[in-house]
Design a protein around this motif. Structure first.
Motif, PDB file in Angstrom:
ATOM      1  N   HIS A 102      15.805  19.626  -8.430  1.00 14.63           N
ATOM      2  CA  HIS A 102      15.570  20.183  -7.094  1.00 14.63           C
ATOM      3  C   HIS A 102      14.704  19.262  -6.257  1.00 14.63           C
ATOM      4  O   HIS A 102      14.933  19.110  -5.055  1.00 14.63           O
ATOM      5  N   VAL A 103      13.700  18.640  -6.906  1.00 16.67           N
ATOM      6  CA  VAL A 103      12.855  17.690  -6.180  1.00 16.67           C
ATOM      7  C   VAL A 103      13.714  16.550  -5.651  1.00 16.67           C
ATOM      8  O   VAL A 103      13.537  16.086  -4.516  1.00 16.67           O
ATOM      9  N   GLY A 104      14.681  16.128  -6.468  1.00 17.43           N
ATOM     10  CA  GLY A 104      15.592  15.081  -6.014  1.00 17.43           C
ATOM     11  C   GLY A 104      16.328  15.487  -4.755  1.00 17.43           C
ATOM     12  O   GLY A 104      16.430  14.705  -3.804  1.00 17.43           O
ATOM     13  N   TYR A 105      16.833  16.733  -4.721  1.00 12.63           N
ATOM     14  CA  TYR A 105      17.550  17.173  -3.517  1.00 12.63           C
ATOM     15  C   TYR A 105      16.627  17.186  -2.308  1.00 12.63           C
ATOM     16  O   TYR A 105      17.005  16.829  -1.204  1.00 12.63           O
ATOM     17  N   MET A 106      15.352  17.616  -2.540  1.00 15.32           N
ATOM     18  CA  MET A 106      14.452  17.681  -1.390  1.00 15.32           C
ATOM     19  C   MET A 106      14.098  16.290  -0.898  1.00 15.32           C
ATOM     20  O   MET A 106      13.887  16.092   0.302  1.00 15.32           O
ATOM     21  N   LEU A 107      14.048  15.321  -1.832  1.00 14.22           N
ATOM     22  CA  LEU A 107      13.742  13.955  -1.403  1.00 14.22           C
ATOM     23  C   LEU A 107      14.846  13.388  -0.518  1.00 14.22           C
ATOM     24  O   LEU A 107      14.586  12.483   0.270  1.00 14.22           O
ATOM     25  N   ILE A 108      16.067  13.918  -0.647  1.00 15.03           N
ATOM     26  CA  ILE A 108      17.121  13.500   0.282  1.00 15.03           C
ATOM     27  C   ILE A 108      16.659  13.734   1.705  1.00 15.03           C
ATOM     28  O   ILE A 108      16.763  12.872   2.573  1.00 15.03           O
ATOM     29  N   GLY A 109      16.110  14.929   1.927  1.00 12.47           N
ATOM     30  CA  GLY A 109      15.665  15.271   3.273  1.00 12.47           C
ATOM     31  C   GLY A 109      14.582  14.331   3.760  1.00 12.47           C
ATOM     32  O   GLY A 109      14.541  13.962   4.925  1.00 12.47           O
ATOM     33  N   LEU A 110      13.699  13.917   2.826  1.00 14.16           N
ATOM     34  CA  LEU A 110      12.640  13.001   3.214  1.00 14.16           C
ATOM     35  C   LEU A 110      13.213  11.632   3.558  1.00 14.16           C
ATOM     36  O   LEU A 110      12.727  10.958   4.465  1.00 14.16           O
ATOM     37  N   ALA A 111      14.249  11.226   2.811  1.00 15.14           N
ATOM     38  CA  ALA A 111      14.805   9.892   3.027  1.00 15.14           C
ATOM     39  C   ALA A 111      15.589   9.801   4.325  1.00 15.14           C
ATOM     40  O   ALA A 111      15.808   8.706   4.830  1.00 15.14           O
ATOM     41  N   THR A 112      16.009  10.946   4.883  1.00 20.70           N
ATOM     42  CA  THR A 112      16.799  10.851   6.106  1.00 20.70           C
ATOM     43  C   THR A 112      15.974  10.335   7.269  1.00 20.70           C
ATOM     44  O   THR A 112      16.496   9.645   8.133  1.00 20.70           O
ATOM     45  N   GLY A 113      14.697  10.682   7.310  1.00 15.65           N
ATOM     46  CA  GLY A 113      13.876  10.260   8.429  1.00 15.65           C
ATOM     47  C   GLY A 113      14.228  10.970   9.718  1.00 15.65           C
ATOM     48  O   GLY A 113      13.988  10.462  10.794  1.00 15.65           O
ATOM     49  N   SER A 114      14.813  12.153   9.630  1.00 12.09           N
ATOM     50  CA  SER A 114      15.170  12.878  10.844  1.00 12.09           C
ATOM     51  C   SER A 114      14.584  14.282  10.789  1.00 12.09           C
ATOM     52  O   SER A 114      14.224  14.774   9.729  1.00 12.09           O
ATOM     53  N   LEU A 121       9.790   3.145   8.448  1.00 19.02           N
ATOM     54  CA  LEU A 121      10.847   4.004   7.903  1.00 19.02           C
ATOM     55  C   LEU A 121      11.775   3.250   6.961  1.00 19.02           C
ATOM     56  O   LEU A 121      12.062   3.694   5.860  1.00 19.02           O
ATOM     57  N   PHE A 122      12.186   2.042   7.380  1.00 18.32           N
ATOM     58  CA  PHE A 122      13.202   1.366   6.582  1.00 18.32           C
ATOM     59  C   PHE A 122      12.632   0.828   5.286  1.00 18.32           C
ATOM     60  O   PHE A 122      13.379   0.490   4.383  1.00 18.32           O
ATOM     61  N   SER A 123      11.312   0.738   5.187  1.00 20.72           N
ATOM     62  CA  SER A 123      10.733   0.344   3.903  1.00 20.72           C
ATOM     63  C   SER A 123      10.663   1.527   2.960  1.00 20.72           C
ATOM     64  O   SER A 123      11.107   1.450   1.823  1.00 20.72           O
ATOM     65  N   TRP A 124      10.066   2.644   3.441  1.00 19.69           N
ATOM     66  CA  TRP A 124       9.904   3.745   2.488  1.00 19.69           C
ATOM     67  C   TRP A 124      11.169   4.537   2.281  1.00 19.69           C
ATOM     68  O   TRP A 124      11.313   5.261   1.308  1.00 19.69           O
ATOM     69  N   GLN A 125      12.117   4.391   3.200  1.00 18.14           N
ATOM     70  CA  GLN A 125      13.382   5.089   3.006  1.00 18.14           C
ATOM     71  C   GLN A 125      14.036   4.668   1.694  1.00 18.14           C
ATOM     72  O   GLN A 125      14.562   5.497   0.956  1.00 18.14           O
ATOM     73  N   GLN A 126      13.931   3.363   1.396  1.00 22.55           N
ATOM     74  CA  GLN A 126      14.560   2.877   0.168  1.00 22.55           C
ATOM     75  C   GLN A 126      13.904   3.479  -1.063  1.00 22.55           C
ATOM     76  O   GLN A 126      14.594   3.846  -2.029  1.00 22.55           O
ATOM     77  N   ILE A 127      12.562   3.575  -1.021  1.00 18.07           N
ATOM     78  CA  ILE A 127      11.874   4.152  -2.175  1.00 18.07           C
ATOM     79  C   ILE A 127      12.364   5.570  -2.420  1.00 18.07           C
ATOM     80  O   ILE A 127      12.738   5.947  -3.537  1.00 18.07           O
ATOM     81  N   PHE A 128      12.396   6.369  -1.343  1.00 19.67           N
ATOM     82  CA  PHE A 128      12.783   7.763  -1.537  1.00 19.67           C
ATOM     83  C   PHE A 128      14.264   7.899  -1.841  1.00 19.67           C
ATOM     84  O   PHE A 128      14.658   8.800  -2.583  1.00 19.67           O
ATOM     85  N   PHE A 129      15.039   6.992  -1.292  1.00 20.28           N
ATOM     86  CA  PHE A 129      16.471   6.977  -1.620  1.00 20.28           C
ATOM     87  C   PHE A 129      16.653   6.828  -3.122  1.00 20.28           C
ATOM     88  O   PHE A 129      17.312   7.634  -3.781  1.00 20.28           O
ATOM     89  N   PHE A 130      16.001   5.799  -3.654  1.00 18.02           N
ATOM     90  CA  PHE A 130      16.150   5.516  -5.082  1.00 18.02           C
ATOM     91  C   PHE A 130      15.631   6.685  -5.912  1.00 18.02           C
ATOM     92  O   PHE A 130      16.287   7.131  -6.861  1.00 18.02           O
ATOM     93  N   CYS A 131      14.448   7.200  -5.563  1.00 13.54           N
ATOM     94  CA  CYS A 131      13.860   8.250  -6.388  1.00 13.54           C
ATOM     95  C   CYS A 131      14.655   9.539  -6.297  1.00 13.54           C
ATOM     96  O   CYS A 131      14.786  10.263  -7.285  1.00 13.54           O
ATOM     97  N   SER A 132      15.188   9.814  -5.126  1.00 16.13           N
ATOM     98  CA  SER A 132      15.993  11.011  -4.997  1.00 16.13           C
ATOM     99  C   SER A 132      17.236  10.919  -5.872  1.00 16.13           C
ATOM    100  O   SER A 132      17.585  11.853  -6.604  1.00 16.13           O
ATOM    101  N   LEU A 133      17.866   9.745  -5.822  1.00 22.01           N
ATOM    102  CA  LEU A 133      19.057   9.524  -6.652  1.00 22.01           C
ATOM    103  C   LEU A 133      18.719   9.692  -8.121  1.00 22.01           C
ATOM    104  O   LEU A 133      19.378  10.431  -8.869  1.00 22.01           O
ATOM    105  N   ALA A 134      17.634   9.004  -8.523  1.00 23.12           N
ATOM    106  CA  ALA A 134      17.260   9.037  -9.932  1.00 23.12           C
ATOM    107  C   ALA A 134      16.890  10.451 -10.354  1.00 23.12           C
ATOM    108  O   ALA A 134      17.264  10.895 -11.443  1.00 23.12           O
ATOM    109  N   GLY A 183       0.816  -1.207   0.000  1.00 24.08           N
ATOM    110  CA  GLY A 183       0.000   0.000   0.000  1.00 24.08           C
ATOM    111  C   GLY A 183       0.848   1.255   0.000  1.00 24.08           C
ATOM    112  O   GLY A 183       0.590   2.202  -0.741  1.00 24.08           O
ATOM    113  N   LEU A 184       1.887   1.228   0.813  1.00 25.61           N
ATOM    114  CA  LEU A 184       2.805   2.371   0.885  1.00 25.61           C
ATOM    115  C   LEU A 184       3.450   2.643  -0.455  1.00 25.61           C
ATOM    116  O   LEU A 184       3.631   3.796  -0.855  1.00 25.61           O
ATOM    117  N   LEU A 185       3.809   1.554  -1.149  1.00 26.86           N
ATOM    118  CA  LEU A 185       4.466   1.696  -2.441  1.00 26.86           C
ATOM    119  C   LEU A 185       3.548   2.436  -3.412  1.00 26.86           C
ATOM    120  O   LEU A 185       3.971   3.379  -4.089  1.00 26.86           O
TER     121      LEU A 185
END
Lengths: 206, 492
Positions: free
Chosen positions: B316-328, B277-290, B217-219
């Motif tokens: 720029h969206v990619g850079y902001m997704l970094i912040g989302l992927a940190t989970g902090s 966190l550890f599930s969606w972190q990967q999604i945002f990690f990948f998307c931020s990188l891409a 569902g999260l995906l």
């Protein structure tokens, strides 16, 4: 019940495949109507009679008929799509398989697994087994429409407002995109129409 | 007597004011439009801008800081106040840019203003959403308005194509959203974010099966949101839509919906699903990188200005997704700071692009920027400093936001994201600098430079104030740090 569900679901899925496989766009729309009818059958099986009827009225009565008008007005030729099928199979099948597997994973799971013990003895004192309230026994009966009306005009009035805003935006958008303020555009002259007399409109050309 | 919604409307005063204001404007426009179309847009822009300004004041002066409204469907907190203020500011800036643009493009529809105000209202409600259903309604409300705005120039093929493409893909991603939300509702029986958060407490990594199905569902949810913010594997629509839509609308698209959607992403994933966190972190990690990689490499191949800006916004969206992927919380603060500075930079870049107009029409290709230095040295200087800021060169505002996000990523030990972020920002430097080269260091072979149309007051004001921001935020950043910190703290 299960038999009906199977019939409706099978018909729904096969006709939704036909929607995208039919060569004639008019047939596609007709198959789409069949999909909607089957889905509303499933909704009736779930006891959601109001939703089933709304589904039929809105989707078949309004949207599918609109589609049919558009498709018939556009004068689309019947396409040959023999060659286009194989091109999309690898990618489409891959994505479809992933999608299917994900849904299979998610199906038939409950977040709080039903504990059989909890139902046999509701008054257990064990610290290990949490207590469950058997909601089925506490519920009162109401028809679908009544239940919706009771919550949507009171607790969830915000949703009702939002739906009306969406309709407002849609109305403004439709006017903005289609209304031409051009003097060349022919318009309806209401007064002229009303003042028209039958005897003067149709005349015999001798 | 007991009223269920006794004080709820007090919390909704800014939105209610905006709604009443725009309804009045709609009535005014409908009744007094005939024969006065050309003045009408200007009146509406002024009054609409005033309406936005009053809403802004009401929002800032609101004594209610934290509140849950309308039977758990809306929430007011620090984050929503911050993002709503930014959304209002961005719409005000778009109004400022529209004065001359609507005249030059001969767009006489006053509904333009109404639709922008309605879109602003929906974005504000979207930031406040506290429930899957209210969020869906707000998203639909917003996107319907934006589809129409993208297709505003109905005689222009690009514009209609943009509207249609945006419509189809937006409906597609809404379908994804609904599917994900209904899966989660089917599993848990609740649609409220806080209820979900409470239900999931500590359950995350324990049970593989329930976790697996929640993650599906999260995906779907995250795919839907990533579609809407045009992050990388789902970004294909955005250059076409940005190119086709009228330029002021493009500016609106690249700022305001992103502000609201990042708020929504943070609310859903930090409030509702933080235990995954550890599930969606990967999604945002990948998307931020891409997004960072596609944003910078895709921009290299572009020859049109608006497509280039679209790719830059993907980056720029990619850079902001970094912040989302940190989970902090630090990452969140980084996102809020980045959003503010992104707003300033984007408004500046678009006002420069809108000022490049010659008497023949709007410039579309990058080659039209050639020798801008000779035509208008001040514009050339502004644009080159904005581009430097977007690339993240130190003494400018863009550096501040990027550096904060990279530090947040390092603190969350996402080293690869930080390093690749820096590398892709170097690549993006390359194309930004190539534009600067085009503006300054090109031999003026043919001297027939077409003179630019004069810049009107509103646009000049916006250019000046955003340029000032880009130059000097770095010198005195503490108010912005404090604001973004306060916004981030509301999630903790």
């Amino acid at each position: 019940m299960n038999l009906f569900l199977a019939v409706f679901a099978a018909l729904g899925i096969s006709s939704s495949i036909m929607v995208i496989r039919a060569n004639n766009p008019v047939y596609s729309v007709l198959y789409l109507i069949l999909v909607f009818v089957n889905v509303s059958g499933i909704l009736i099986l779930q006891g959601l009679d109001f939703f089933a009827m709304i589904f039929l009225v809105v989707y078949v009565g309004a949207i599918a008929v609109l589609f049919l008008f558009v498709v018939m007005m556009l004068n689309i030729k019947i396409e040959e799509r023999q060659e286009s099928m194989l091109r999309y199979v690898p990618v489409g099948a891959g994505i479809g398989l992933i999608f299917f597997l994900e849904v299979i994973i998610a199906l038939d799971k409950e977040f709080v697994p039903l504990n059989p013990l909890a139902f046999t003895s509701l008054d257990n004192d064990s610290a290990l087994i949490p207590e469950y309230l058997h909601w089925g026994t506490t519920l009162g009966q109401k028809t679908g429409i009544e239940a919706i009306g009771q919550v949507i005009y009171t607790y969830y009035f915000y949703y009702f407002f939002m739906a009306s805003f969406i309709l407002l935006v849609a109305m403004i958008g439709a006017i903005l995109l289609t209304l031409h303020n051009d003097p060349k555009v022919k318009r309806q002259e209401v007064f002229e129409q009303n003042a028209r007399e039958f005897s003067r409109t149709i005349q015999k050309a001798s | 007597m007991f009223y269920l919604f006794e004080s709820d409307f007090l919390g909704l005063i800014p939105e209610t004011f905006l709604l009443l204001g725009l309804s009045t404007l709609l009535g005014y426009g409908v009744w007094y439009e005939k024969g006065r179309e050309s003045e009408m847009t200007s009146h509406q822009l002024w009054v609409g801008g005033l309406c936005l300004a009053f809403t802004f004041i009401l929002l800032c002066e609101s004594p209610l800081m934290n509140m849950i409204l309308c039977f758990n469907t809306l929430i007011i907190d620090g984050m929503s106040a911050y993002l709503k203020a930014l959304i209002l500011l961005s719409t005000l800036c778009i109004f400022g840019l529209s004065f001359s643009y609507l005249q030059q493009e001969r767009i006489k529809a006053f509904e333009y203003v109404i639709l922008l105000l309605l879109a602003t209202l929906s974005l504000m409600l979207m930031v406040s959403s506290y429930d899957f259903i209210s969020l869906y309604l707000a998203i639909e409300f917003q996107s319907l308005g934006l589809y129409v705005l993208a297709a505003l120039k109905r005689d222009n093929e690009y514009s209609t194509e943009a509207g249609l493409k945006y419509f189809v893909l937006g409906a597609f991603s809404s379908g994804f959203y609904l599917f994900g939300a209904s899966l989660i509702y089917g599993l848990t029986g609740t649609t409220n974010f806080e209820d979900l958060g409470i239900l999931f407490t500590g359950v995350g990594p324990t049970d593989l099966f329930t976790q697996g199905s929640v993650v599906v569902g999260l995906l779907f949810l995250s795919v839907a949101f990533l579609f809407k913010i045009s992050a990388a594997p789902f970004h294909m629509w955005s250059p076409d839509v940005y190119e086709g839509a009228p330029t002021v609308i493009t500016a609106f698209f690249s700022v305001a919906p992103k502000l609201a959607l990042f708020g929504v992403l943070i609310r859903v994933f930090y409030l509702g699903f933080f235990d995954f966190l550890f599930s969606w972190q990967q999604i945002f990690f990948f998307c931020s990188l891409a997004s960072m990689v596609f944003g910078s490499f895709g921009a290299l191949a572009q020859v049109k200005i608006k497509r280039l800006l679209a790719f830059s916004s993907i980056g720029h969206v990619g850079y902001m997704l970094i912040g989302l992927a940190t989970g902090s919380l630090q990452g969140l603060q980084g996102i809020f700071l980045y959003l503010l500075i992104y707003l300033v930079m984007t408004i500046n870049a678009f006002s420069v692009v809108l000022s490049l107009r010659t008497h023949e029409g709007e410039p579309r290709f990058l080659l039209d920027l050639k020798n801008l230095n000779l035509k208008s040295p001040i514009l050339a200087l502004t644009f080159s400093l904005t581009l430097f800021s977007m690339a993240g060169i130190p003494p400018l505002a863009g550096f501040l936001s990027k550096f904060y996000l990279f530090f947040a990523a390092l603190d969350a030990s996402l080293y690869s994201l930080a390093i690749l972020g820096v590398l892709s920002s170097v690549i993006s430097c390359f194309y930004y600098i190539s534009i600067i080269k085009l503006m300054y260091f090109h031999k003026a072979e043919e001297v027939q430079l077409k003179p630019l149309v004069g810049i009107d007051g509103q646009k000049g004001f916006l250019l000046g104030i955003t340029f000032f921001g880009i130059l000097f935020i770095f010198l005195y950043p503490s108010p912005f740090f404090l604001l973004s910190h306060a916004a981030a703290l509301s999630i903790s």
